[in-house]
Design an enzyme around this catalytic site. Structure first.
Site, PDB file in Angstrom:
ATOM      1  N   HIS A 150      44.037  46.663  41.313  1.00 11.71           N
ATOM      2  CA  HIS A 150      43.257  47.900  41.217  1.00 11.71           C
ATOM      3  C   HIS A 150      42.922  48.341  42.641  1.00 11.71           C
ATOM      4  O   HIS A 150      42.177  47.651  43.329  1.00 11.71           O
ATOM      5  CB  HIS A 150      41.984  47.665  40.393  1.00 11.71           C
ATOM      6  CG  HIS A 150      42.274  47.320  38.972  1.00 11.71           C
ATOM      7  ND1 HIS A 150      42.358  48.268  37.971  1.00 11.71           N
ATOM      8  CD2 HIS A 150      42.551  46.133  38.369  1.00 11.71           C
ATOM      9  CE1 HIS A 150      42.654  47.681  36.823  1.00 11.71           C
ATOM     10  NE2 HIS A 150      42.777  46.371  37.036  1.00 11.71           N
ATOM     11  N   GLY A 158      35.330  41.978  36.309  1.00 11.69           N
ATOM     12  CA  GLY A 158      36.435  41.998  37.258  1.00 11.69           C
ATOM     13  C   GLY A 158      36.099  41.308  38.562  1.00 11.69           C
ATOM     14  O   GLY A 158      34.944  41.312  38.999  1.00 11.69           O
ATOM     15  N   HIS A 169      47.069  45.841  28.287  1.00 11.53           N
ATOM     16  CA  HIS A 169      45.755  45.182  28.284  1.00 11.53           C
ATOM     17  C   HIS A 169      45.416  45.004  26.808  1.00 11.53           C
ATOM     18  O   HIS A 169      45.123  45.982  26.121  1.00 11.53           O
ATOM     19  CB  HIS A 169      44.753  46.082  29.006  1.00 11.53           C
ATOM     20  CG  HIS A 169      43.322  45.649  28.885  1.00 11.53           C
ATOM     21  ND1 HIS A 169      42.578  45.246  29.972  1.00 11.53           N
ATOM     22  CD2 HIS A 169      42.489  45.584  27.818  1.00 11.53           C
ATOM     23  CE1 HIS A 169      41.346  44.932  29.569  1.00 11.53           C
ATOM     24  NE2 HIS A 169      41.268  45.132  28.269  1.00 11.53           N
ATOM     25  N   ASN A 178      43.691  53.250  36.126  1.00  9.21           N
ATOM     26  CA  ASN A 178      42.352  53.555  35.585  1.00  9.21           C
ATOM     27  C   ASN A 178      41.398  53.968  36.696  1.00  9.21           C
ATOM     28  O   ASN A 178      40.393  53.322  36.977  1.00  9.21           O
ATOM     29  CB  ASN A 178      41.785  52.365  34.783  1.00  9.21           C
ATOM     30  CG  ASN A 178      41.620  51.106  35.618  1.00  9.21           C
ATOM     31  OD1 ASN A 178      42.279  50.942  36.638  1.00  9.21           O
ATOM     32  ND2 ASN A 178      40.739  50.217  35.198  1.00  9.21           N
ATOM     33  N   ASP A 203      45.159  40.647  38.977  1.00  8.69           N
ATOM     34  CA  ASP A 203      44.195  41.594  38.401  1.00  8.69           C
ATOM     35  C   ASP A 203      43.039  41.821  39.395  1.00  8.69           C
ATOM     36  O   ASP A 203      41.865  41.887  39.014  1.00  8.69           O
ATOM     37  CB  ASP A 203      43.669  41.119  37.042  1.00  8.69           C
ATOM     38  CG  ASP A 203      42.928  42.231  36.291  1.00  8.69           C
ATOM     39  OD1 ASP A 203      42.933  43.385  36.766  1.00  8.69           O
ATOM     40  OD2 ASP A 203      42.328  41.938  35.238  1.00  8.69           O
ATOM     41  N   ARG A 263      41.546  51.258  43.225  1.00  6.22           N
ATOM     42  CA  ARG A 263      40.321  52.079  43.096  1.00  6.22           C
ATOM     43  C   ARG A 263      40.444  53.481  43.698  1.00  6.22           C
ATOM     44  O   ARG A 263      39.421  54.136  43.953  1.00  6.22           O
ATOM     45  CB  ARG A 263      39.113  51.373  43.728  1.00  6.22           C
ATOM     46  CG  ARG A 263      38.778  50.036  43.080  1.00  6.22           C
ATOM     47  CD  ARG A 263      38.306  50.178  41.654  1.00  6.22           C
ATOM     48  NE  ARG A 263      37.818  48.916  41.087  1.00  6.22           N
ATOM     49  CZ  ARG A 263      38.186  48.448  39.896  1.00  6.22           C
ATOM     50  NH1 ARG A 263      39.028  49.130  39.136  1.00  6.22           N
ATOM     51  NH2 ARG A 263      37.687  47.334  39.444  1.00  6.22           N
ATOM     52  N   ASP A 306      45.683  50.004  31.348  1.00  7.50           N
ATOM     53  CA  ASP A 306      44.888  48.828  31.731  1.00  7.50           C
ATOM     54  C   ASP A 306      43.410  49.159  31.944  1.00  7.50           C
ATOM     55  O   ASP A 306      43.053  50.172  32.530  1.00  7.50           O
ATOM     56  CB  ASP A 306      45.423  48.162  32.993  1.00  7.50           C
ATOM     57  CG  ASP A 306      44.620  46.909  33.315  1.00  7.50           C
ATOM     58  OD1 ASP A 306      44.335  46.146  32.381  1.00  7.50           O
ATOM     59  OD2 ASP A 306      44.234  46.718  34.478  1.00  7.50           O
TER      60      ASP A 306
HETATM   61 ZN   LIG Z   1      43.069  44.608  31.944  1.00  5.34          ZN
HETATM   62 ZN   LIG Z   2      43.365  45.110  35.442  1.00  2.00          ZN
END
Ligand SMILES: [Zn+2]
Ligand SMILES: [Zn+2]
Length: 458
Positions: free
Chosen positions: A88, A350, A205, A120, A331, A90, A178
């Site tokens: 991620h 996370g 996911h 995401n 992840d 971000r 995800d």
């Molecule tokens: Zn996930």
């Molecule tokens: Zn993820």
């Protein structure tokens, strides 16, 4: 399936982008070369030139060309660099937590030569313009080749498919919602039909929100003791079973993200045996930690899927060994300090992991004799394979993607900060053994530890 070329010459020709950097010319002398796929397992010299592994030779046999960097590899291991299909970054939206520059610096420091970013973000990567602007940003900022996945459904709301064909044309590295599951079996079926037309893979996911509900950790004896709402293993496994059946029915290709439960490993094993096109990843934290860690109520052990039982962890290790789990993915999920300092229940899920993945696995699985070093190297290198990314190798003529690692170096995680903009690492404060000294990605030096000296040949 299209193969993506990781060479420096034409990253834009594939679906991975990075900032322009000159090719390295470097002779690494006397490192222990370990590349299970290429059958390399011994001390040697390796010459990197013009973006490729130009030569491999017995120790002391290769001449450094003019202008080459000499890298003293004695006492170090050279591996094919790692590929992380699940990070991620971000960006856009939460650049206070990570961006393309810091996220790919973090990856390079962990020995990675390529990563795939999740969609995401804010806005969600669900349209070609958002995807194109991210790719542009990567061509300005990314330290290593970076691919961007696009959402399966518009806004990741699970209701309407994105323009998958257009996104594929714009260079989406894969499709995934995800962070959220695709709740509707009907939408998943449609997505599989488009996936077959567009190529690529659906990365999933897997979680049934009607079973996860408001859970904050694994449902088991620890959640019962702590009085916290649990997320049962069947929340994951029932969705994986559904999607394996749908993939079989539609002849589609799926990749199961962050497998956490024994039941899931068993379902994937059966589906693979039945010929379903399914691949799967496991994360270092699920391979190394269990819900027992949550007893501390430290939010650095809060993630989704949650850390599960010791029995689940053992099943993941067995699955990794057997090849049911194809690769290791971090992840990497940066969160701000303020958010992670919240109490356990409201804190976000996370953890970061790019800079610690190899060292943590080496310390807890390899040094303790649970698995061989070569297995960890192979599964960390294989992360792009389900996505059509050529697996890095030290073989002569291959694109130069390698990392130099000191397997004896001990360090404390976080003692000198992180390359990532966030510090929410599940292994923060742990003493680990094994340190990446240098990473070459697509022919260029992407990371070099400050204290790691080189000399130039005049
Ligand atoms: Zn996930
Ligand atoms: Zn993820």
């Amino acid at each position: 399936m299209n193969r993506i070329n990781l060479t420096a010459q034409a990253p834009e020709a594939g679906r991975l982008d990075r900032a322009p950097v000159p090719d390295a010319t470097a002779l690494i002398r006397g490192a222990y070369l370990l590349d299970p796929r290429a059958g390399l397992d011994g001390v040697g010299d390796i010459l990197v030139r013009d973006g490729a592994v130009a030569e491999i030779g017995a120790p002391g046999t290769l001449e450094a060309p003019d202008g080459a960097e000499l890298v003293e590899g004695e006492g170090l291991h050279a591996f094919p660099a790692f590929v992380d299909p699940h990070v991620h970054l971000r960006t856009p939206g939460r650049e206070d937590e990570e961006d393309v520059d810091t996220g790919t610096r973090s990856a390079a420091a962990g020995g990675y030569c390529a990563v795939l970013a999740m969609p995401n973000t804010d806005p969600v990567v669900d349209s070609a313009p958002v995807l194109r602007s991210l790719r542009e940003r990567a061509r300005a900022e990314a330290r290593i080749p970076t691919g961007f996945t696009a959402a399966i459904t518009v806004g990741q709301n699970g209701e309407r498919l994105t323009e998958m064909a257009e996104l594929a044309d714009a260079g989406a590295a894969a499709f995934t919602d995800d962070g959220l599951p695709v709740r509707s079996a009907g939408i998943m079926r449609q997505a599989l039909r488009y996936q077959r037309l567009c190529g690529g893979v659906l990365a999933l996911h897997e979680e049934d929100p009607t079973l996860s509900r408001n859970g904050v950790m694994h449902e088991g004896e620890v959640s019962a003791v702590l009085g916290l709402a649990g997320i049962p293993s069947v929340s994951e496994s029932t969705m994986v079973a559904r999607d394996c059946e749908l993939a079989r029915y539609e002849d589609g290709r799926i990749h199961v993200q962050h497998v956490s439960a024994r039941e899931t490993v068993e379902i994937i094993e059966r589906a693979k045996a039945a010929g379903v096109q399914v691949t799967a990843e496991a994360s270092p934290h699920h391979l190394l930690l269990t819900h027992d860690a949550v007893r501390s109520l430290d939010t650095h052990f809060k993630m989704n899927p949650p850390l599960r039982s010791e029995d689940d962890r053992q099943a993941l290790i067995d699955g990794l060994r057997a090849g049911v789990l194809d690769c290791i993915a971090t992840d990497h999920a940066p969160h701000s300090r303020e958010e992670k300092e919240e109490p356990f229940e409201p804190a976000p899920m996370g953890v970061t992991g790019l800079e610690t993945a190899f060292a943590a696995l080496h310390t807890d699985l390899v040094l303790s004799g649970v698995v061989d070093l070569s297995l960890i190297v192979e599964r960390m290198t294989a992360g792009g394979e389900p996505f059509g990314i050529v697996v890095p190798t030290l073989a002569k003529g291959a694109p130069a993607n390698l990392c130099l690692v000191d397997l004896a170096a001990e360090w404390e995680v976080g003692e000198s900060g992180y390359e990532s903009r966030s510090a929410n690492c599940a292994f923060g404060g742990r003493r680990l053994t094994g340190r990446v000294r240098m990473t070459v990605a697509a022919g260029a030096v992407a990371f070099r530890e400050r204290s790691f000296a080189i000399e130039a040949v005049r």
